[in-house]
Design a protein around this motif. Structure first.
Motif, PDB file in Angstrom:
ATOM      1  N   ASP A   1       0.659  -1.173   0.066  1.00 52.28           N
ATOM      2  CA  ASP A   1      -0.002   0.046  -0.247  1.00 52.28           C
ATOM      3  C   ASP A   1       0.902   1.263   0.005  1.00 52.28           C
ATOM      4  N   THR A   2       1.776   1.262   0.662  1.00 49.25           N
ATOM      5  CA  THR A   2       2.666   2.355   0.623  1.00 49.25           C
ATOM      6  C   THR A   2       3.323   2.712  -0.709  1.00 49.25           C
ATOM      7  N   VAL A   3       3.850   1.539  -1.262  1.00 49.72           N
ATOM      8  CA  VAL A   3       4.422   1.615  -2.750  1.00 49.72           C
ATOM      9  C   VAL A   3       3.530   2.118  -3.438  1.00 49.72           C
ATOM     10  N   SER A   4       2.082   1.935  -3.448  1.00 54.02           N
ATOM     11  CA  SER A   4       1.236   2.321  -4.391  1.00 54.02           C
ATOM     12  C   SER A   4       1.024   3.968  -3.898  1.00 54.02           C
ATOM     13  N   MET A   5       0.928   4.299  -2.687  1.00 53.86           N
ATOM     14  CA  MET A   5       0.456   5.629  -2.273  1.00 53.86           C
ATOM     15  C   MET A   5       1.710   6.437  -2.727  1.00 53.86           C
ATOM     16  N   ILE A   6       3.101   5.938  -2.799  1.00 49.93           N
ATOM     17  CA  ILE A   6       4.064   6.996  -3.166  1.00 49.93           C
ATOM     18  C   ILE A   6       4.109   7.449  -4.547  1.00 49.93           C
ATOM     19  N   PHE A   7       3.572   6.230  -5.383  1.00 47.51           N
ATOM     20  CA  PHE A   7       3.503   6.577  -6.872  1.00 47.51           C
ATOM     21  C   PHE A   7       2.404   7.440  -7.117  1.00 47.51           C
ATOM     22  N   ARG A   8       1.122   7.215  -6.464  1.00 46.86           N
ATOM     23  CA  ARG A   8      -0.141   7.825  -6.656  1.00 46.86           C
ATOM     24  C   ARG A   8       0.113   9.377  -6.362  1.00 46.86           C
ATOM     25  N   ASN A   9       0.832   9.550  -5.001  1.00 46.92           N
ATOM     26  CA  ASN A   9       1.074  10.885  -4.753  1.00 46.92           C
ATOM     27  C   ASN A   9       1.942  11.746  -5.626  1.00 46.92           C
ATOM     28  N   THR A  10       2.840  11.055  -6.296  1.00 48.25           N
ATOM     29  CA  THR A  10       3.628  11.700  -7.282  1.00 48.25           C
ATOM     30  C   THR A  10       3.048  12.105  -8.422  1.00 48.25           C
ATOM     31  N   MET A  11       2.130  11.095  -9.110  1.00 48.39           N
ATOM     32  CA  MET A  11       1.432  11.093 -10.351  1.00 48.39           C
ATOM     33  C   MET A  11       0.632  12.464  -9.933  1.00 48.39           C
ATOM     34  N   MET A  12       0.148  12.542  -8.853  1.00 49.76           N
ATOM     35  CA  MET A  12      -0.886  13.789  -8.444  1.00 49.76           C
ATOM     36  C   MET A  12      -0.213  15.157  -8.466  1.00 49.76           C
ATOM     37  N   GLN A  13       0.934  14.854  -7.660  1.00 49.34           N
ATOM     38  CA  GLN A  13       1.746  16.299  -7.656  1.00 49.34           C
ATOM     39  C   GLN A  13       2.383  16.743  -8.912  1.00 49.34           C
ATOM     40  N   VAL A  14       2.768  16.016  -9.899  1.00 51.38           N
ATOM     41  CA  VAL A  14       3.152  16.378 -11.266  1.00 51.38           C
ATOM     42  C   VAL A  14       2.107  16.922 -12.066  1.00 51.38           C
ATOM     43  N   ALA A  15       1.102  16.148 -11.850  1.00 55.57           N
ATOM     44  CA  ALA A  15      -0.051  16.769 -12.810  1.00 55.57           C
ATOM     45  C   ALA A  15      -1.034  17.877 -12.359  1.00 55.57           C
ATOM     46  N   ALA A  16      -0.966  17.964 -11.013  1.00 63.32           N
ATOM     47  CA  ALA A  16      -1.934  19.172 -10.463  1.00 63.32           C
ATOM     48  C   ALA A  16      -1.285  20.362 -10.588  1.00 63.32           C
ATOM     49  N   PRO A  17      -2.085  21.613 -11.175  1.00 63.82           N
ATOM     50  CA  PRO A  17      -1.311  23.029 -10.859  1.00 63.82           C
ATOM     51  C   PRO A  17      -1.542  23.258  -9.309  1.00 63.82           C
ATOM     52  N   ASP A  18      -0.879  24.290  -8.894  1.00 62.43           N
ATOM     53  CA  ASP A  18      -0.849  24.631  -7.627  1.00 62.43           C
ATOM     54  C   ASP A  18      -2.196  25.101  -7.016  1.00 62.43           C
ATOM     55  N   GLU A  19      -2.832  25.719  -8.079  1.00 64.52           N
ATOM     56  CA  GLU A  19      -4.272  26.240  -7.758  1.00 64.52           C
ATOM     57  C   GLU A  19      -5.191  25.160  -7.491  1.00 64.52           C
ATOM     58  N   MET A  20      -4.918  23.931  -7.995  1.00 62.74           N
ATOM     59  CA  MET A  20      -5.921  22.850  -7.735  1.00 62.74           C
ATOM     60  C   MET A  20      -5.439  21.912  -6.711  1.00 62.74           C
ATOM     61  N   ARG A  21      -4.464  22.139  -5.986  1.00 61.07           N
ATOM     62  CA  ARG A  21      -3.901  21.065  -5.170  1.00 61.07           C
ATOM     63  C   ARG A  21      -4.616  20.883  -3.832  1.00 61.07           C
ATOM     64  N   GLY A  22      -5.288  22.025  -3.349  1.00 62.34           N
ATOM     65  CA  GLY A  22      -5.918  22.003  -2.112  1.00 62.34           C
ATOM     66  C   GLY A  22      -7.094  21.271  -2.380  1.00 62.34           C
ATOM     67  N   ARG A  23      -7.766  21.525  -3.480  1.00 58.24           N
ATOM     68  CA  ARG A  23      -9.184  20.624  -3.965  1.00 58.24           C
ATOM     69  C   ARG A  23      -8.797  19.264  -4.141  1.00 58.24           C
TER      70      ARG A  23
END
Length: 439
Positions: A353-375
């Motif tokens: 689960d941790t391995v999955s979470m690391i990659f999912r978080n990385t994908m979200m941080q790369v794709a999301a602009p700063d103004e969308m990260r809170g939402r």
């Protein structure tokens, strides 16, 4: 002393990464950095250090409370279904307030929102302690308390997560995110075990009382932070619907969320741990604590030894493989009724689960602009925190219709089947390459 009112601007990025430690040869220092978590955010940033420590301490207390509520409901009712309802009562506040918590975090002072949320969580823990000392024996009070607790958590958690880029320089963000994972899993590891010991020795009221006191660390950390108001022209303009529309238009991000939901809904037998402790192992509250802590032990190990993940480019494949490994480990846990082998299988699931979470978080941080990260963080909270609650309801319902073993085995296999379906329907996710990210 009360912190200054001025907002904090993001720290300037350092020109280069710190040099290897002079106490070690360069090759040894490079190996160390690749294998273990980087502690420089804790060493260099006092505000982040306070927040990290406060979250670690309060996380331990909250996990003690989670075990105590589960044990108390099961003791009152003797029903896995009633225990599973704990998750359902916390689910609706998580969904409702989680979505708006992310938007609110983009429009108000995040320090104040975090302070209010932490104070509310401490108050709920105090109420739980009071009802346990009074011996009320009312399941409805426990259901109401976990619902209010979930609401405070969902409102404040996106704000706490969004604070991190304002507390550490940009080159330390990956290390800070890894340390947050360590903090979370430290709570998941120590909290259930300590909770099981306290409950076994002095009852559920002891766990609730320690949790209430533990919130002092988080409240102090939030109080000492400077104001963290929205930057630029974002004040008052964040929309929950905009965040949902953004996620709908990003197929790879959407698939990563669905993969996590499959793991949490079908492969999370947490609500069954009190019944499993008795029926599988003839155990008690201490056994429940061990079962709850085992996935976190594996997750903590996965976070501490995660240096290799930076060399994986096919992150979509990695996410699906990790979630499938989780499902297989859970199914095997349902088949094998030896306590130590069961704990090992739960630890393997937690590591996956941790391995999955690391990659999912990385994908979200790369794709999301700063103004969308809170939402997006708010949506992430709904998935990460709300998914297990649905899993509690699903596993408790299946166990009440069949038995705990059937519920665990079928849930793990259903998780694997869901991942196979996602792989078949989303081939682009399998082709996701970190060198050429496409949201």
């Amino acid at each position: 002393m009360k912190p200054p009112a001025a907002s904090v601007e993001p720290p300037a990025a350092a020109a280069e990464l710190p040099a290897p430690s002079a106490e070690l040869p360069a090759s040894s220092a490079r190996w160390y950095r690749k294998a273990f978590a980087d502690l420089s955010p804790l060493r260099d940033n006092v505000d982040y250090r306070r927040v990290w420590f406060g979250q670690a301490v309060s996380s331990i207390g909250q996990q003690m409370t989670a075990v105590a509520v589960s044990v108390q409901v099961y003791d009152m009712t003797g029903s896995s279904f009633a225990t599973g309802l704990v998750g359902l009562f916390s689910l609706f506040p998580l969904v409702a307030f989680g979505l708006y918590g992310g938007a609110i975090a983009d429009t108000v002072d995040r320090r104040k929102l975090g302070l209010i949320g932490s104070a509310g969580l401490a108050a709920v823990s105090a109420v739980l302690a009071a009802q346990a000392f009074a011996g009320l024996g009312l399941v409805a009070v426990l259901y109401a308390a976990v619902a209010v607790q979930a609401g405070f958590f969902a409102l404040s958690s996106p704000a706490r997560s969004a604070m991190i880029p304002r507390l550490v320089p940009s080159h330390q963000l990956p290390a800070a995110n890894a340390l947050n994972t360590v903090s979370m899993n430290l709570g998941l590891t120590v909290g259930p075990m300590l909770g099981g010991v306290l409950i076994g020795a002095w009852g559920t009221q002891a766990a609730y009382l320690v949790d209430t006191v533990a919130f002092a660390a988080t409240l102090y950390a939030m109080w000492r932070l400077p104001a963290m108001r929205p930057l630029g022209d974002r004040r008052g303009r964040a929309s929950v619907l905009d965040g949902l529309r953004f996620l709908r238009e990003q197929p790879n991000l959407r698939t990563s969320f669905l993969a996590d939901l499959a793991a949490m809904i079908f492969g999370m037998p947490r609500a069954l741990f009190p019944a499993i402790a008795v029926t599988f192992y003839a155990g008690d509250a201490r056994t429940v604590g061990l079962l709850v802590a085992a996935p976190a032990v594996g997750a903590l190990a996965g976070a501490l030894f995660s240096g290799w993940v930076g060399r994986v480019n096919r992150q979509g494949v990695a996410v699906l493989a990790a979630v499938a490994a989780w499902g297989l480990a859970i199914a095997a846990f349902g088949l094998i009724h030896n306590l130590w082998l069961g704990l090992l299988l739960l630890a393997v699931a937690g590591c996956a689960d941790t391995v999955s979470m690391i990659f999912r978080n990385t994908m979200m941080q790369v794709a999301a602009p700063d103004e969308m990260r809170g939402r997006l963080q708010g949506i992430f909270i709904v998935v990460v925190a709300g998914g297990p609650r649905l899993g509690d309801f699903e596993s408790g319902t299946v166990a009440s219709l069949t038995n705990p073993a059937t519920s665990v085995i079928s849930g793990g296999l259903a998780c694997v089947a869901a991942i196979a379906l996602l792989a078949a329907r989303r081939p682009a996710f399998l082709r996701y390459d970190a060198r050429h990210p496409t949201p």
